[in-house]
Design a protein around this motif. Structure first.
Motif, mmCIF file in Angstrom:
data_model
loop_
_atom_site.group_PDB
_atom_site.id
_atom_site.type_symbol
_atom_site.label_atom_id
_atom_site.label_comp_id
_atom_site.label_asym_id
_atom_site.label_seq_id
_atom_site.Cartn_x
_atom_site.Cartn_y
_atom_site.Cartn_z
ATOM 1 N N TRP A 161 -7.318 -3.074 0.024
ATOM 2 C CA TRP A 161 -6.291 -2.890 -0.992
ATOM 3 C C TRP A 161 -6.282 -4.044 -1.986
ATOM 4 N N LYS A 169 -13.106 3.561 -0.514
ATOM 5 C CA LYS A 169 -12.826 4.596 0.474
ATOM 6 C C LYS A 169 -12.560 3.908 1.809
ATOM 7 N N PRO A 170 -11.880 4.590 2.740
ATOM 8 C CA PRO A 170 -11.644 3.975 4.047
ATOM 9 C C PRO A 170 -12.967 3.595 4.723
ATOM 10 N N ARG A 203 -8.775 0.018 5.612
ATOM 11 C CA ARG A 203 -8.638 0.201 4.168
ATOM 12 C C ARG A 203 -8.586 -1.157 3.487
ATOM 13 N N ARG A 238 -2.975 -0.490 -4.635
ATOM 14 C CA ARG A 238 -3.946 0.615 -4.643
ATOM 15 C C ARG A 238 -5.172 0.270 -3.806
ATOM 16 N N ALA A 239 -5.723 1.311 -3.170
ATOM 17 C CA ALA A 239 -6.964 1.146 -2.417
ATOM 18 C C ALA A 239 -8.097 0.825 -3.387
ATOM 19 N N PRO A 285 0.819 -1.200 0.000
ATOM 20 C CA PRO A 285 0.000 0.000 0.000
ATOM 21 C C PRO A 285 0.856 1.254 0.000
#
Length: 186
Positions: free
Chosen positions: A31, A41-42, A29, A37-38, A1
């Motif tokens: 990933w 959204k969190p 999060r 990459r995420a 990440p």
């Protein structure tokens, strides 16, 4: 990440196609481990460190536990489910606070377990809540766990009566009521 995050926990889904990370802020999060990459959204819901994470066996659900003793349940895409557990009354002499150190699914994802820092374990039975009967089954099975009614036949009858009362209250017709199997032990 990529980026700077104060990581507290990590968990892969069973296929290792998704990685969940818990942060000091309580955010979680999701990933893509191949790209870093995420993928969403969190996930926001915890107000303290997200210390424990676990995916269900099918990878569709994520459990998280935090420093405040809260356990939350999320879908794979990050949607929070209306399901929160909390440890109560587990403070021990010499231990000023308790917090979640481990979360796990068991018994075909029907059982959720959380352990705190003093070794106490909270066990919760979980059913996917699609119908009023599912709600009743979940309430009854959790009453069984909390009250220890799995030890005797009288307790089983109390649970059957409780289930019938809940289904009556929810207006579920007799014809739509299936028998729920009460596990022997957890």
């Amino acid at each position: 990440p990529s980026g700077q995050f104060n990581l507290q926990s990590l968990a892969f889904d069973p296929t290792e196609a998704l990685l969940a990370s818990g942060e000091e802020s309580g955010a979680i999060r999701l990933w893509d481990p191949t790209t870093g990459r995420a993928v969403s959204k969190p996930l926001v819901g915890h107000t303290s460190r997200a210390l424990a994470l676990a995916f269900s066996a099918d990878g569709n659900l994520l459990l998280s536990g935090d420093r405040n003793g809260i356990v939350r349940l999320w879908t794979r895409d990050g949607t929070p489910l209306a399901f929160t557990l909390q440890f109560y009354g587990f403070a021990t002499a010499g231990v000023p606070e308790t917090f979640i150190t481990n979360v796990a699914f068991a018994d075909g994802d029907r059982v959720i377990r959380a352990t705190n820092n003093v070794g106490a374990e909270l066990t919760w039975l979980f059913t996917r809540l699609g119908t009023p009967a599912d709600v009743a089954d979940t309430l009854v099975l959790n009453a069984q766990v909390r009250c220890g009614y799995d030890q005797c036949n009288e307790g089983r009858q109390v649970l059957r009566d409780l289930r019938a009362f809940i289904l009556d209250h929810l207006g579920v017709p007799e014809a739509d009521r299936r028998e729920v199997a009460l596990p022997e032990r957890f």
